[in-house]
Motif scaffolding. Structure first.
Motif, PDB file in Angstrom:
ATOM      1  N   ALA A   1       5.072  -1.634   0.125  1.00 26.27           N
ATOM      2  CA  ALA A   1       5.630  -1.007   1.321  1.00 26.27           C
ATOM      3  C   ALA A   1       5.320  -1.823   2.569  1.00 26.27           C
ATOM      4  O   ALA A   1       6.191  -2.042   3.417  1.00 26.27           O
ATOM      5  N   THR A   2       4.085  -2.290   2.683  1.00 23.04           N
ATOM      6  CA  THR A   2       3.687  -3.069   3.854  1.00 23.04           C
ATOM      7  C   THR A   2       4.458  -4.382   3.927  1.00 23.04           C
ATOM      8  O   THR A   2       4.873  -4.810   5.022  1.00 23.04           O
TER       9      THR A   2
ATOM     10  N   GLY B   1       8.801   1.574   2.438  1.00 18.78           N
ATOM     11  CA  GLY B   1       8.632   0.747   3.625  1.00 18.78           C
ATOM     12  C   GLY B   1       9.899   0.657   4.434  1.00 18.78           C
ATOM     13  O   GLY B   1       9.888   0.785   5.669  1.00 18.78           O
TER      14      GLY B   1
END
Length: 699
Positions: free
Chosen positions: A228-229, A347
């Motif tokens: 996600a990051t 994300g």
């Protein structure tokens, strides 16, 4: 070889479709940078669905059933060829979804390319899992690196080969032929597997294996968060990069290429991910990222792109390097890919939904940088715990563990320092803010700044001024009045001012303006005049009415039409404008669909025969003079160039006027203020809806 062919071609087609389809849909929604964010949400969502499908398909105990299901879907997907966007969907969905371009884009893509994209998304994990049935001892993660290499080649080939050489219609045809070849290749692979009965035995043994160690919830959570990051970094860096640089496939593709490159490096060999090296590079670039968040627009285009790319590269290397260290055994391969794709979708959804509605700045960018530090710390703790149990007596391993623990502590300290540093700069930056907003079309803010002891109010889109007005305070500095004299790009003796003042042979004037800004051009309106503004972003109208007085104090009759200017004009009867001004900007550039032959056909249909088309081409990064000359030649019009130099209180302004009005062209004042065209040895350009190339006009 069929395994390699299918994986390579599938990944190539998957990622070449992304810039192609985004460019195709761009004109429908105003040409803003947020179109790419919406498209990425669709891409990540269908990547997740493809991985979910492959995960559960491979759970079926009959290999023949897996093959039949997938081949059937592949044959059905051929009905979508050649690809096309059904524009009727947009009008239908607008009535359902209201003012939500994000949902409109996603649903149009689902209905237009959903099944082919879904099946391409499932190819990598599905074929890799099938390969493990053939050789259960072979780890297929290098094939993941191969698929990312194919994706990288697809992205790089688009802006340098396909976009410059082929029209959009030909690009779609070429892609459709490639997809047909891919389907035939996959069917051939499926037939081979269908006939090899021993693979079914291996598959059944793999699926009923009982001694497989389960993945811990902590590791699965890290898979999700790291993925996600990485995607938040990708999307937010792209948004930051295209605040002032026009949204174009090259600047969409470049961050995505870097994102994929970090996957290739991380998953190809564990020797390529040296933790301390990439961590040191990230620490340096993270503090640079905070500076870029506030003053990035002060750099030239090349410097901005290079700096943002280094930031993204170092941050994603940590995210994807840690992912590679946490990858599981082959029994959990599809689960690993499923959680990676779920993290990517979350994300992308965070930027598209949460950040857009919660933040009035691109705060997801510094937040993602901070998240990398925290995730690096937690990954260090998990890896150290695992390694302590596997090689507790190894002296060298103790040294590695000590170094990793040191890096983990430095990571927490760096995160704290970065947070303090960002908070300090953000407080300074916000001191001059009067108001701010964020929606699908971008970030707007209103600032009061003192320039040479003059209080000036500015409307800022991203970090580019889209209108200014002087504020005059009385002697006790308590009451503020507005000076309605046009400023900045619209001041006296600029090209647009000359057009509005000198075309006035008889009263009244009828003026159309694509792009509202602060409403500055309304100041030129006289009694009896009609000024009709076309504005895509409703927040711009709100800011112009709330914080500026150009509209309210204009002597002309002012009308505001919300919606894309080109689309609105195409749907109207002939307005017989005396002057039509094209002043719509996305960040620091006019959206490309407003500068094509098809667009100018609409403009000249709305103008009187002897009217003037005024195009604002002031830009820090693009040279649009060749394009406007080419468009003037295509329509057999005279093109006049006006360049008003910067002074202590105003920006440099460039305007091009297109007309065949002989009296206007020969007007003494017009001839006095008209400038010589910049010298260029390159030929004039002409863009169409089917072909445009922003790389060709970079300064």
């Amino acid at each position: 070889m069929l395994y390699l062919f299918v994986i390579f071609v599938g990944a190539f087609l998957l990622f070449q479709l992304q810039p192609l389809i985004a460019k195709l849909i761009l004109p429908l929604f105003g040409g803003g940078a947020a179109i790419w964010t919406a498209c990425l949400l669709f891409f990540q969502g269908f990547l997740l669905l493809g991985y979910l499908y492959s995960h559960y398909l491979t759970k079926l105990n009959k290999l023949k059933t897996q093959v039949i299901v997938h081949v059937t879907l592949l044959m059905m997907s051929l009905l979508f060829l050649p690809l096309a966007l059904n524009f009727n969907f947009k009008q239908y969905l607008s009535t359902i979804m209201g003012d939500s371009p994000l949902f409109e884009i996603v649903f149009i893509l689902i209905l237009s390319i959903g099944l082919p994209y879904f099946l391409l998304s499932s190819t990598g994990p599905l074929v890799q899992r099938w390969l493990t049935y053939k050789d259960s001892a072979k780890l297929p993660y290098k094939l993941y690196s191969l698929s990312n290499t194919a994706s990288l080649l697809a992205l790089l080939s688009y802006p340098f080969i396909f976009e410059p050489q082929f029209t959009l219609s030909n690009q779609i045809l070429i892609w459709s032929i490639g997809y047909t070849i891919f389907v035939l290749g996959f069917v051939s692979l499926a037939l081979v597997m269908f006939k090899q009965t021993h693979l079914a035995t291996n598959m059944l043994a793999a699926n009923i294996k009982t001694d497989v160690k389960k993945c811990s919830k902590t590791v699965i959570a890290l898979w999700l968060m790291l993925s996600a990051t990485g995607v938040v970094l990708l999307v937010s860096t792209t948004n930051a990069m295209t605040q002032n640089i026009p949204p174009m496939p090259f600047l969409w593709i470049l961050p995505l290429c870097i994102y994929l490159l970090t996957f290739i490096i991380s998953f190809h060999s564990p020797r390529w991910y040296v933790r301390w090296y990439w961590f040191v590079l990230f620490v340096i670039s993270s503090f640079t990222a905070i500076f870029m968040f506030f003053i990035g627009s002060q750099f030239d285009i090349i410097s901005q792109v290079v700096i943002y790319c280094v930031i993204l590269f170092s941050a994603c290397m940590l995210c994807h390097g840690e992912l590679a260290r946490l990858k599981p055994s082959i029994e959990h391969l599809t689960l690993f890919y499923l959680n990676m794709s779920l993290g990517g979708f979350l994300g992308s959804a965070f930027v598209a939904f949460v950040a857009q509605n919660l933040f009035t700045q691109f705060l997801e960018f510094p937040l993602a940088i901070l998240a990398v530090y925290l995730l690096f710390y937690f990954c260090s703790q998990v890896n150290n715990h695992l390694e302590e149990h596997t090689s507790a007596q190894d002296v060298n391993r103790h040294k590695v563990l000590f170094r990793d623990q040191l890096l983990a502590r430095v990571s927490l300290v760096s995160a704290l320092l970065l947070f303090v540093f960002f908070s300090y700069l953000n407080n300074l930056f916000a001191e001059s803010n009067i108001d701010s907003s964020r929606n699908f079309y971008g970030i707007l803010s209103v600032k009061d700044v003192k320039i040479n002891n003059i209080l000036e109010r500015r409307l800022i889109d991203g970090s580019t001024s889209h209108g200014t007005q002087y504020l005059v305070t009385n002697l006790n500095n308590k009451e503020v009045s507005y000076d309605v004299t046009p400023r900045s790009y619209y001041r006296k003796n600029t090209g647009v001012a000359i057009a509005l003042e000198q075309i006035r042979a008889t009263l009244p004037l009828k003026v159309g303006i694509i792009g509202l800004g602060a409403g500055t051009l309304a100041a030129y309106g006289q009694s009896g005049d009609e000024y009709r503004f076309y504005e895509l972003n409703p927040d711009v109208l709100l800011m112009a009415n709330k914080h500026f007085s150009y509209l309210s104090k204009s002597k002309a009759k002012v009308e505001i039409i919300l919606g894309d200017g080109r689309v609105s004009l195409a749907n109207e009867e002939n307005n017989n404008f005396d002057v039509l001004v094209v002043d719509a900007f996305s960040g620091d550039s006019i959206p490309t669909h407003l500068l094509t032959v098809e667009a100018l056909v609409i403009y000249f249909q709305q103008l009187k025969f002897d009217g003037v088309l005024a195009i604002h081409i002031s830009n820090s990064h693009l040279d649009l003079t060749r394009l406007t000359i080419g468009l003037a030649d295509a329509f057999n019009k005279q093109a006049l160039y006006f360049k008003t130099t910067r002074d202590k209180n105003n920006n440099e302004a460039e305007w091009v006027l297109l007309t065949n009005n002989a009296s206007f062209i020969n007007n003494a004042i017009v001839r006095r203020y008209a400038s010589n065209w910049p010298h260029s040895t390159k030929k004039p350009l002409v863009w169409t809806d089917d072909y445009s190339n922003l790389l060709s006009v970079l300064k």
